[in-house]
Design an enzyme around this catalytic site. Structure first.
Site, PDB file in Angstrom:
ATOM      1  N   HIS A 290      39.268  98.255  57.804  1.00 27.81           N
ATOM      2  CA  HIS A 290      38.238  98.000  58.818  1.00 27.81           C
ATOM      3  C   HIS A 290      37.201  96.994  58.330  1.00 27.81           C
ATOM      4  CE1 HIS A 290      40.005 101.398  60.769  1.00 27.81           C
ATOM      5  NE2 HIS A 290      39.580 102.256  59.865  1.00 27.81           N
TER       6      HIS A 290
ATOM      7  N   HIS B 123      42.719 102.056  64.714  1.00 28.91           N
ATOM      8  CA  HIS B 123      43.841 102.349  63.813  1.00 28.91           C
ATOM      9  C   HIS B 123      45.180 102.014  64.434  1.00 28.91           C
ATOM     10  CE1 HIS B 123      40.533 105.107  62.849  1.00 28.91           C
ATOM     11  NE2 HIS B 123      40.842 104.798  61.615  1.00 28.91           N
TER      12      HIS B 123
END
Ligand SMILES: Nc1ncnc2c1ncn2[C@@H]1O[C@H](COP(=O)(O)OP(=O)(O)OP(=O)(O)O)[C@@H](O)[C@H]1O
Ligand SMILES: [Mg+2]
Lengths: 238, 333
Positions: B57, B219
């Site tokens: 991320h 995700h």
């Protein structure tokens, strides 16, 4: 006993059936589970890709590799054989907590840690001690994740497996047969997750779309209990 | 799979080694257990802020370690929450006696691992508060799910709480501020392509060439619904409407508008999105008082974006404007 002819372990030099679980058996169980996780890694990850984030097989493999490393290190120090069953279960639990991450790390870690606490100092556990320890471990995992039955999680495989083991112990089944019935209950629990709509974990984000897929955590839990059924009755000699 | 990596299982370690070499003057990177910490930590008397989560991320969270934001970040494996021993080690390393705030995104794994770490830290006598961020409107809150995911509001909470801690506000106030940011922020994302997890080697989400996925997280997990590809105008309208109606934001509200790239979208397109967002909010009488446009909370190589709106008051605006010196965000210093 109907299963008596299948119950003699290769490490059981006397040829007599052992009805107690030792540290050596726990080691054999963990090695069998690690082998199963390595073999089914991609399958577990694919199940997680369908309703999660495609990491369950990877997480479990990393954790079980760490457990194998820890067991080998203990072996090299000559510390694998001595001591209580509970202590070894706790070591495995701590290793999982610090290597798996994700949801599975705290859940399997707590399962093994609580099993270890329940097993206490004993160097051998009877079937009924073992069944109580598993039940304590499963309650620990349930408390950690706050999942109920039919939420489509590993709990759906673990709870029936723990119950079947306790029922087997109470009705005087052999260790081998009780473990087999426990693994069979886990398998049914795992298969029963397919139609369920997930209410916990990542899969719950999908709502109705989670139905029709088998839960990855329930699948690895079945592998754990299947490994117990194959490894524990035929475990290493103490 | 084409990626600038060596062995897939080494990506996180290799990247951490790169971070250590690139930013060794301001950050310390610890391995086994892994965490990134301000070089000047611990700061006596300052509330320390620790966050963390799966890797993939970036710049979240490691890129937000530094003055005015996080004291430490715990990177997990890709898309997998960090383990309790990482969070515990980071917490010990930054505790300056004023307590530690853990900022946790609402994912089952993160919540459980941070909870175990908080218990262990408290056993050692460290004062710890945890705040869980859950701003994603794509999911309904409720007893029948794991609850809303933590997404874009995390970046805003880390910045605003970091500024408050730098001003030596006490732990209870910094934690309260974190809850206030979470309560006043809403987000939603859209994916144009899937991401590919290095260890998996193929796209997580099967999206056709003319399909987009609404309500995705960070995700590559499936989102709320699949739709045909559409113009930026229509996509922004769908995202912004869901966000505005949820809080709800209303006429006269001043907001911070955060247009976030998911990793595989050019900045050019993010500004197209910002333009559309500005027009739409203006038509509803909502004033963008602050903005952040860029890729700050990504999902590896996923193309797409998320929009976060945070209702501002003078306190939040001032803390947003306060100096920050991190590799991911830097101004005023
Ligand atoms: N609250 C819960 N209680 C029990 N089991 C759970 C819970 N939440 C998830 N699980 C189990 O965990 C499995 C997923 O484990 P996995 O290793 O993929 O972690 P994860 O959810 O991806 O974690 P992270 O979000 O940090 O990546 C699910 O299939 C489910 O069986
Ligand atoms: Mg997963």
């Amino acid at each position: 006993m109907t299963a008596a002819d299948q119950g003699t372990g290769p490490g059981d030099g006397s040829g007599a059936r052992r009805e107690a679980i030792t540290r050596g058996d726990v080691v054999a169980w963990m090695r069998a589970f690690a082998a199963a996780v390595a073999r089914d890694r991609d399958h577990l990850t694919e199940l997680d890709a369908a309703i999660g984030d495609a990491d369950h097989g990877i997480n479990m493999e990393r954790g079980m590799q760490a457990v194998l490393g820890r067991l080998d290190a203990l072996d090299a120090l000559g510390e694998l054989a001595g001591g209580g069953v509970g202590e070894l279960l706790k070591t495995v639990g701590m290793t999982l907590v610090s290597s798996v991450g994700g949801a599975a790390g705290p859940l399997y870690g707590t399962l093994l840690l609580q099993m270890g606490s329940a097993a206490g100092q004993a160097s051998e556990l009877t079937l009924s001690d073992w069944a109580s320890a598993l039940a304590a471990g499963v309650s620990g995992a349930q408390a950690r994740g706050k999942a109920e039955l039919a939420d489509k999680t590993m709990i759906d495989a673990l709870v029936p497996a723990a119950e079947a083991l306790q029922a087997g112990a109470a009705s005087g089944l052999s260790l081998a047969e009780a473990l087999r019935q426990s693994a069979a209950a886990a398998q049914r629990g795992m298969e029963a997750t397919v139609p369920l709509v997930a209410r916990k974990g990542r899969a719950s984000y999908l709502g109705e779309r989670s139905a029709g897929h088998q839960d990855p955590g329930a699948t690895s839990s079945w592998l754990l209990l299947h490994a117990a059924a194959t490894a524990l009755p035929a475990g290493l000699a103490p | 799979m084409k990626k600038l990596i060596n062995r897939p299982q080494d990506v996180v370690q290799d990247a951490l080694a790169g971070v250590a070499l690139a930013h060794g003057d301001r950050l310390k990177v610890h391995t086994a257990p892994d965490y990134i910490v301000r070089a000047d930590a611990p700061l006596r008397g300052k509330v320390a802020i620790v966050s963390g989560g799966g890797s993939g991320h970036e710049p979240l969270h490691g890129g937000f370690v530094g003055r005015g934001m996080l004291d430490a970040a715990c990177p997990g494996q890709i898309f997998t929450s960090p383990t309790p021993d990482q969070v515990l080690a980071a917490t010990r390393a930054v505790d300056g006696g004023a307590g530690v705030l853990l900022i946790v995104k609402n994912y089952t794994g993160d919540v459980m691992n941070f909870e175990m770490a908080a218990d262990l830290a408290r056993d050692e006598g460290i004062v710890v508060e945890s705040v869980v961020i859950d701003d994603d409107v794509a999911l309904q809150d409720g007893r029948h799910t794991a609850g809303r995911r933590g997404v874009g509001a995390t970046v805003l909470a880390e910045k605003i709480c970091g500024a408050a801690a730098e001003r030596r506000r006490p732990l209870a106030e910094v934690a309260e501020l974190c809850r206030k940011v979470n309560a006043g922020a809403r987000s939603m994302g859209v994916a144009l392509t899937s991401c590919t997890v290095p260890m998996v080697g193929k796209p997580t989400l099967e999206l056709g060439p003319d399909e987009i996925e609404f309500g995705v997280g960070i995700h590559g997990e499936p989102g709320r619904e699949r739709r045909p590809a559409a113009s930026a105008h229509d996509i922004v309208a769908a995202l912004a409407t869901a966000i505005v109606d949820d809080l709800p934001f209303g006429r006269g509200d001043r907001v911070l508008a955060f247009v976030n790239g998911l990793g595989g979208t050019p900045l050019l397109e993010l500004y197209v999105v910002y333009n559309e967002l500005h027009t739409l909010l203006a038509s509803r009488g909502i004033v963008i008082a602050r903005n952040l446009v860029g890729s700050y909370m990504t999902a590896l190589d996923m193309a797409g974006c998320s929009i976060t709106l945070l209702r501002l008051d003078d306190e939040l605006a001032a803390l947003w404007d306060a100096p920050v010196v991190t590799t991911g965000l830097r101004w005023g210093a």
